[in-house]
Design a protein around this motif. Structure first.
Motif, short mmCIF file in Angstrom:
data_model
loop_
_atom_site.label_atom_id
_atom_site.label_comp_id
_atom_site.label_asym_id
_atom_site.label_seq_id
_atom_site.Cartn_x
_atom_site.Cartn_y
_atom_site.Cartn_z
N LYS A 86 -0.03 0.98 2.67
CA LYS A 86 -0.04 1.88 1.51
C LYS A 86 -1.21 2.85 1.59
CE LYS A 86 -0.59 1.95 -3.53
NZ LYS A 86 -1.93 2.55 -3.58
N GLY A 87 -2.38 2.33 1.98
CA GLY A 87 -3.54 3.21 2.08
C GLY A 87 -3.34 4.31 3.11
N SER A 88 -2.76 3.95 4.26
CA SER A 88 -2.58 4.92 5.34
C SER A 88 -1.52 5.96 5.01
CB SER A 88 -2.20 4.19 6.64
OG SER A 88 -3.19 3.23 6.98
N LEU A 89 -0.41 5.51 4.39
CA LEU A 89 0.72 6.41 4.15
C LEU A 89 0.67 7.13 2.81
CD1 LEU A 89 3.67 4.26 5.55
CD2 LEU A 89 2.39 6.06 6.70
N VAL A 90 -0.03 6.54 1.82
CA VAL A 90 -0.01 7.10 0.47
C VAL A 90 -1.41 7.51 0.00
CG1 VAL A 90 0.62 6.69 -1.93
CG2 VAL A 90 2.01 5.70 -0.11
N ASP A 91 -2.33 6.55 -0.09
CA ASP A 91 -3.62 6.81 -0.73
C ASP A 91 -4.44 7.87 -0.02
OD1 ASP A 91 -2.91 4.89 -2.52
OD2 ASP A 91 -4.10 3.28 -1.64
N ILE A 92 -4.57 7.74 1.30
CA ILE A 92 -5.42 8.68 2.03
C ILE A 92 -4.82 10.09 2.05
CG2 ILE A 92 -6.44 9.20 4.29
CD1 ILE A 92 -6.74 6.19 4.72
N PRO A 93 -3.51 10.26 2.36
CA PRO A 93 -2.94 11.62 2.29
C PRO A 93 -3.04 12.24 0.89
CG PRO A 93 -1.49 10.17 3.53
CD PRO A 93 -2.54 9.29 2.93
#
Length: 856
Positions: free
Chosen positions: A699-706
């Motif tokens: 989730k962090g890689s695909l959602v939160d960071i972008p």
């Protein structure tokens, strides 16, 4: 003619602004008007400790790294702070107010609960159905006033005892070693859940359904905003001490160190720092509880400031004659006056009546709900001071159990006695500084001495002192027979009596409870709450008649239509009267993306650690279960009951070195819980921990960071004074896609046009210099804004998809709310039929007309 306040016995070390410096030469008392108000209090710096334990305030260093960080997060849009001015509260009463189900959530002592009983009664007069949710010990106190009661758990005696031992935000080492921190956290967790149940559960006694349409709460109840977010209903905060940042004075719990910073900025900063420290101690408890309600965790940087970012309406329950409303508080914040309940029907016991008639008017001494550590010492001090001054005294025993240790005939012990009645019979009061007690004393024109313990008590003591209506506050740990005697002598002076009467004169024109109800009504959402069929009732449902028309329905209208098979219950949607969007604000792309990445790694690590922790506990539970089964075998063979075995086994059968089994034997209830678990029910918590960590990382890689990167790029122009375009809020995949498209279009458009528009704007403001600055902003925009649009294509889209997926997977709470509202609708329909209060046939007719319009 103006009024000034005697202040010969006290002084302030520092002041917040030059406009508020106390003039000690103004020692004349004139009772003409209330326009000249007392100076605001100032927090006096103590020793060099981090926490000044004597009064519970947190010692704040405004030059610290935390202060510098928080100064970026708070607004600072006015340099000049106008002098505080008393204005009598007046609020326009909205017409056609809807009858609502209102739950009032209160955490605290009896003094915290009592004002809201008065508020509840006033709300009932406006047609509302009111439930007061607080600690179970106040059940009779609430129900006898004619209000519905709901327990939220928690023991105010324990809370008071904890606060007396730890009057500030940071507990003492002794308290931590005693394990009281974990107990308090468990109690807070219990109260959070209790507050949630108070919003949706039927009455415990009558079984009558109840689902809240609005919430009123004091800030220490903590659950208010989160419950309102789950229910999509308005919340209104009401409190007896300042909790909203202002430049006029610092937070009552802040003890600011000497500094050279601009005073008004320091005052605002003190609120942010106190809120931050409070949130750090509760964040994990609150977020764990939010998960049970299908709400996402509150970001670390947003938790302390929810009341500000969500613009929560707030009403302060004190008189402007003491603390007028600061000029930098918005229209959604009111100062309405103290809350007073109606005079209770009280008949004094004969010994009290005889004492009042036996001599000169006595003074009152009592500390209300405070739990003292050393009752005998305080009782001795009081007895000696009364003897030294020759006054007569009514001594309230309170929760501490104060007593007349000397047996003096000039002291009468009393139990529970309404202050509204008693304070009309005394000449002065000595108390702990609770807002309710302070208000009642001032209303009756009584000089007052405050002996504060914690919280807002020092605040009220300083306010009374600044007005000349009492001597300087004396902390309870600093009380001696000598200083208490001197303070009592001051209370009997004509100057103190006249100052108290001046305040009482101003307060006599106020009606705090009515003003607070008007404030509540004024801040409610208006049109979105009305039922389209029964406009005199609030709408809690939405129903789609066609692709072009959606109507709003009340519980009664919807249930009657369902009963006649006019609508499909599965198509009823919750009417979101008030939405709360809690997002992690990103200021620029580098720190935004970095903080999102760090947060992802942190949560992943915590998930793995939690798996190992649960696995370790699981193995320990298995061992306990085996030992318990052995104990049960012994029980069946010997005929000894399990509780008896638990009390004997440690010394007779088992090794004292076997700590695991010893803990079982000494805690039978825990063993009984373990017994109910079967070995095959145990899960591989380590594997689950790694699985949760993987999901968090994904989730962090695909959602939160972008998403953080996109928001950081969009807000980057703020760094050089250019305001970014507001694209709206991502709530689902549709809005995410739409915002991504708008972001790309306006990113390119604003970036190109800014090369022309920004210099023009700057030239109009500052001439050639402004044009040059505008050209610089335009150059920045041509870089940041198109890049923000490109990043938003991914960031906003994936955020929208995540929101939709999250909402689809987490539906238990919404189903629970819908079920509770349906149950209340059935009850209302039955009641309407029995009382024949509504023409139910008209509901069908009105619906048919709306349906025709919807398809036309």
């Amino acid at each position: 003619m103006k009024k000034s306040y005697a202040a010969s016995t006290f002084s302030f070390e520092t002041t917040t602004t030059e406009a508020f410096r106390h003039d000690t030469t103004r020692d004349t008392l004139v009772n003409d008007d209330c326009n000249d108000i007392p100076p605001p209090y100032t927090l006096i710096s103590g020793d060099t400790n981090t926490l000044t334990q004597d009064d519970g305030r947190v010692r704040l260093d405004v030059n610290s790294k935390l202060a510098r960080t928080l100064s970026v997060l708070i607004k600072n849009n006015a340099d000049y702070v106008p002098p505080l001015k008393y204005e009598e509260p007046f609020l326009e009463q909205p017409e056609g107010q809807l009858p609502l189900n209102i739950v009032i959530q209160i955490v605290g002592s009896r003094g915290d609960v009592q004002p809201f009983i008065a508020l509840g009664n006033e709300l009932q007069k406006s047609g509302h159905r009111v439930r007061l949710a607080t600690h179970d010990i106040f059940r009779d106190f609430v129900t006898q006033a004619g209000l519905a009661f709901h327990p939220i758990g928690g023991d105010p005696n324990e809370l008071m005892s904890y606060m007396v031992k730890n009057p500030g935000l940071i507990p003492s080492m002794k308290t931590m070693q005693a394990g009281e921190i974990s107990k308090k956290r468990e109690m807070i967790s219990e109260m959070l859940e209790g507050c949630w149940r108070s919003c949706i559960e039927p009455d415990e006694v009558t079984g009558t359904p109840f689902v809240a349409d609005a919430i009123i709460a004091n800030p220490p109840s903590f659950a208010h905003i989160h419950c309102a977010q789950a229910l999509c209903i308005p919340v209104h905060l009401m409190f007896t001490m300042p909790w909203t940042a202002t430049k006029s004075f610092p937070h009552p719990l802040a003890n600011i160190q000497d500094n050279k910073a601009e005073p008004s900025m320091v005052n605002r900063l003190s609120y942010a720092m106190v809120e931050w420290m409070t949130w750090q101690g509760l964040a994990d408890v609150v977020n764990s509880w939010r998960e049970t309600m299908d709400l996402e965790p509150v970001p670390t940087t947003e938790g302390p400031f929810l009341a500000y970012t969500q613009n929560i309406p707030t009403t302060y329950c004190w008189s402007g004659a003491l603390v007028p409303k600061p000029a930098d508080w918005g229209q959604h914040i009111d100062v309405c006056g103290f809350f007073f309940r109606d005079m209770p029907n009280y008949k004094p016991p004969q010994d009290l009546q005889d004492f009042l008639e036996a001599g000169p008017t006595p003074i009152y001494i009592g500390f209300g709900s405070i739990v003292l550590e050393d009752v005998e010492t305080i009782s001795d001090i009081i007895s000696e001071a009364v003897s030294n001054t020759g006054v007569r005294c009514i001594l309230s025993k309170g929760w501490a159990g104060l007593c007349n240790v000397s047996g003096s005939p000039n002291i009468l012990e009393v139990g529970d006695c309404p202050h509204e009645w008693l304070f009309q019979k005394v000449s002065a009061v000595v108390h702990h500084g609770g807002a309710g007690t302070a208000a009642c004393g001032l209303k009756n024109g009584l000089p007052s001495l405050v002996c504060p313990f914690f919280g807002d008590q020092p605040f009220w003591g300083e306010m009374i002192h600044a007005a000349g209506a009492g001597p300087a506050p004396i902390h309870h740990k600093s009380l001696t027979p000598e200083n208490l005697s001197e303070a009592i002598r001051y209370l009997t002076t004509p100057e103190a009596r006249l100052a108290a009467r001046n305040i009482a004169h101003c307060m006599s024109t106020e009606n705090g409870v009515k003003a607070a109800v008007q404030s509540f009504h004024r801040n409610l959402p208006r049109e979105t709450t009305r039922c389209d069929i029964l406009p005199h009732l609030p709408a809690v449902w939405t129903y789609k008649l066609s692709s072009k028309r959606t109507i709003k329905l009340s519980k009664l209208a919807a249930e009657n239509l369902l009963d006649h098979l006019k609508i499909d219950g599965k198509k009823l949607g919750i009417n979101e009267v008030k939405s709360y969007i809690i997002e992690n604000r990103r200021w620029e792309p580098l720190t935004g993306a970095a903080s999102a990445a760090i947060g992802t790694l942190y949560r992943s690590g915590m998930a793995i650690g939690d798996g190992f922790k649960k696995d370790k506990k699981d193995k320990k539970d298995k061992k306990k279960q085996k030992l318990l089964q052995a104990g049960q075998t012994c029980t069946s063979e010997s005929g000894i009951s399990t509780p008896e075995l638990a009390s004997r086994s440690t010394s007779l059968q088992f090794s004292a070195s076997d700590n695991d089994y010893t803990s079982i034997i000494s805690s039978y209830s825990d063993s009984n819980d373990t017994q109910s678990k079967k070995p095959e029910d145990n899960q591989n918590h380590i594997a689950r921990g790694f699985g949760k960590a993987g999901a968090t990382y994904l989730k962090g890689s695909l959602v939160d960071i972008p998403f953080a990167l996109a928001e950081g790029l969009r807000n980057a122009p703020l760094m050089y004074g250019d305001k970014p375009r507001d694209l709206g809020t991502v709530t689902d995949w549709k809005s995410g896609t739409a915002i991504a498209g708008k972001g790309l279009f306006y990113g390119i458009y604003d970036g190109i046009t800014g090369l022309v528009t920004e210099p023009v704007k700057g030239a109009k403001k500052e001439g050639a210099v402004g044009a040059l600055k505008g050209f610089g902003r335009g150059l920045g925009g041509i870089y940041w804004k198109p890049n923000a649009g490109l990043a938003g294509l991914l960031g906003y889209t994936v955020q929208g998809v995540y929101k939709s997926v999250y909402g689809a997977l987490h539906t238990a709470t919404r189903k629970r709310i819908a079920k509770a509202r349906r149950e209340e609708g059935v009850w209302l329909l039955k009641k309407a039929r029995e009382e024949n209060s509504v023409d139910l046939r008209e509901i069908i007719v009105a619906f048919e007309e709306l349906r025709k319009d919807g398809f036309s």
